[in-house]
Motif scaffolding. Structure first.
Motif, PDB file in Angstrom:
ATOM      1  N   ASN A 117       0.821  -1.308  -0.146  1.00  0.00           N
ATOM      2  CA  ASN A 117      -0.094   0.239   0.105  1.00  0.00           C
ATOM      3  C   ASN A 117       0.838   1.303   0.018  1.00  0.00           C
ATOM      4  O   ASN A 117       0.150   2.347   0.206  1.00  0.00           O
ATOM      5  CB  ASN A 117      -1.045  -0.168   1.155  1.00  0.00           C
ATOM      6  N   ARG A 118       2.195   1.029  -0.289  1.00  0.00           N
ATOM      7  CA  ARG A 118       3.102   2.067  -0.343  1.00  0.00           C
ATOM      8  C   ARG A 118       4.331   1.843  -1.287  1.00  0.00           C
ATOM      9  O   ARG A 118       4.604   0.643  -1.426  1.00  0.00           O
ATOM     10  CB  ARG A 118       3.629   2.375   0.933  1.00  0.00           C
ATOM     11  N   ALA A 119       4.460   2.582  -2.354  1.00  0.00           N
ATOM     12  CA  ALA A 119       5.492   2.538  -3.318  1.00  0.00           C
ATOM     13  C   ALA A 119       6.900   2.039  -2.524  1.00  0.00           C
ATOM     14  O   ALA A 119       7.074   2.589  -1.631  1.00  0.00           O
ATOM     15  CB  ALA A 119       5.718   3.657  -4.210  1.00  0.00           C
ATOM     16  N   GLY A 120       7.361   1.078  -3.197  1.00  0.00           N
ATOM     17  CA  GLY A 120       8.863   0.570  -2.940  1.00  0.00           C
ATOM     18  C   GLY A 120       8.715  -0.591  -1.995  1.00  0.00           C
ATOM     19  O   GLY A 120       9.748  -1.539  -1.559  1.00  0.00           O
ATOM     20  N   LEU A 121       7.517  -1.249  -1.348  1.00  0.00           N
ATOM     21  CA  LEU A 121       7.398  -2.196  -0.919  1.00  0.00           C
ATOM     22  C   LEU A 121       7.774  -3.443  -1.596  1.00  0.00           C
ATOM     23  O   LEU A 121       7.102  -3.488  -2.794  1.00  0.00           O
ATOM     24  CB  LEU A 121       6.069  -2.445   0.000  1.00  0.00           C
TER      25      LEU A 121
END
Length: 437
Positions: free
Chosen positions: A358-362
């Protein structure tokens, strides 16, 4: 159309807000797999049961169908979605799993009030008494007209009201950049379930509209409102994930102008949430953060309290507890990770893991080869298999984890019950076989 080109188009169409478009394109992709145009790897002993979809917020704007497809392409043994306060993706994801021959499970996440820990912070930072809480192995909605249905509706309504209150406070502070919830925020969602991250996207977009895309004016505006030098804003603004997290930290979280502090009635009680989840036939599951907050630091006492209330499973986001640069912080959190896994083993509580996205980069999936996770991989796999085994038998044999038949068979013997559902979860029978169960 060349299969390779067709695949790219079909995959993008899986993110359409139109469910008929999503299903049609998933069926076409499945047909390409059957025809040999697309090669799918054999499933590996890797799982991720915690993907948020675009029904709450996914950093890639992926739908349940897209997540199922990407999980199949990756070779996950079991994939699971989790959305905040809604089950809007449940039927789509389970159906996608059947179509693709992928083991799928569904969860839901919200927040609850734990009266016994009302003076202690748990998984919700700076909010004593408030804990993130989940339902695992969802396969049906609460009975119509039931108290469980009312609790689920309350969760969704609470989230909406908090978002609107937050937006009004931020609007007042930003002055020049004003959002309209119905016009600017809800269109970013397929079913009207907006989150803080939708608000972030909307504020970023609105600022660009208000200042006509003039980056000098946009940078000056955000620098002033966030209290950050323009040079830092200029360097940050092209990194959307970092920029959005900065806005969230400065304006929406504890201490920010938009922060709405919860009161005792802001969220359902732990007891009401557990009753709702059991009424759906799903598994009540605590969302453990990292074991460092006062409410979680005594791992045994924490899980003993929850078990006494009817919680039967534990959700972990492993990345938070090992992929850490600071050596002292990493040492503490890997120690707490060991504690929660060993205590869950002792208490016969299946463990569900995932990366959220739910967050970019995960990452798409946890690194099960990481030395820090190696001792627990079997726990993670078996937890996923247990939840899938429950889901399979609940849907096709009326033998879910809390069914009358299961209770008659296993009683309070959680070890034997978990072993049974884990064994069932090793297998993925065809749709034809499932329908005969």
């Amino acid at each position: 159309m060349h299969p390779d080109i067709g695949q790219v188009v079909l995959e993008e169409n899986l993110n359409s807000f139109d469910p008929k478009v999503r299903r049609s394109n998933l069926e076409k992709l499945a047909a390409q797999v059957r025809a040999g145009y697309i090669t799918i790897p054999a499933p590996k002993a890797i799982v991720n049961l915690h993907y948020h979809t675009f029904f709450s917020f996914n950093a890639n704007n992926w739908s349940p169908s897209r997540i199922a497809w990407e999980a199949l392409k990756y070779g996950l043994e079991i994939a699971g979605i989790v959305d905040f306060d809604v089950l809007d993706g449940m039927e789509e994801f389970l159906s996608a799993g059947e179509l693709l021959g992928l083991k799928t499970v569904v969860g839901m996440e919200s927040r609850v009030f734990v009266k016994e820990l009302s003076d202690k912070v748990m998984s919700s930072p700076n909010e004593p008494g408030i804990a993130y809480f989940m339902a695992a192995g969802c396969f049906q909605y609460p009975p119509i007209g039931s108290r469980a249905e009312a609790t689920l509706k309350q969760m969704s309504q609470t989230a909406r009201l908090r978002n609107i209150a937050m937006m009004k406070r931020i609007n007042e502070y930003l002055d020049a950049v004003q959002l309209d919830y119905e016009k600017d925020v809800l269109p970013l969602t397929p079913a009207g379930n907006a989150t803080e991250r939708h608000l972030l996207l909307a504020y970023d977009k609105k600022a660009k509209e208000v200042f006509g895309g003039d980056m000098v004016k946009i940078t000056r505006f955000w620098g002033e409102k966030l209290g950050i030098p323009e040079s830092e804003i200029s360097a940050m603004i092209s990194n959307t994930p970092k920029f959005h997290e900065t806005i969230r930290s400065k304006l929406m979280k504890f201490g920010g102008v938009g922060y709405v502090p919860p009161d005792s009635g802001s969220f359902p009680t732990l007891e009401d949430a557990i009753a709702m989840i059991k009424a759906m036939g799903a598994l009540p599951m605590i969302a453990w953060l990292d074991g460092t907050n006062p409410g979680e630091e005594d791992t045994v006492a924490f899980l003993e309290l929850l078990r006494s209330k009817g919680v039967v499973a534990v959700n972990i986001i492993p990345e938070r507890n090992w992929n850490i640069k600071d050596p002292d912080e990493k040492a503490l959190k890997t120690k707490k990770l060991a504690e929660i896994v060993h205590t869950a083993r002792e208490f016969n509580m299946p463990i569900s893991v995932g990366t959220e996205m739910n967050r970019a980069g995960l990452p798409f999936v946890d690194d099960f080869n990481a030395p820090e996770l190696a001792p627990y991989v079997t726990d993670f796999i078996n937890g996923a298999r247990c939840i899938f085994g429950h889901t399979l038998l609940a849907r096709y044999a009326d033998f879910g984890y809390f069914s009358e038949a299961s209770l008659a068979e296993f009683g309070d013997d959680c070890a034997r019950k978990n072993a049974f559902y884990t064994e069932i979860g090793k297998y993925a029978p065809s749709l034809e076989v499932r329908q005969k169960l």
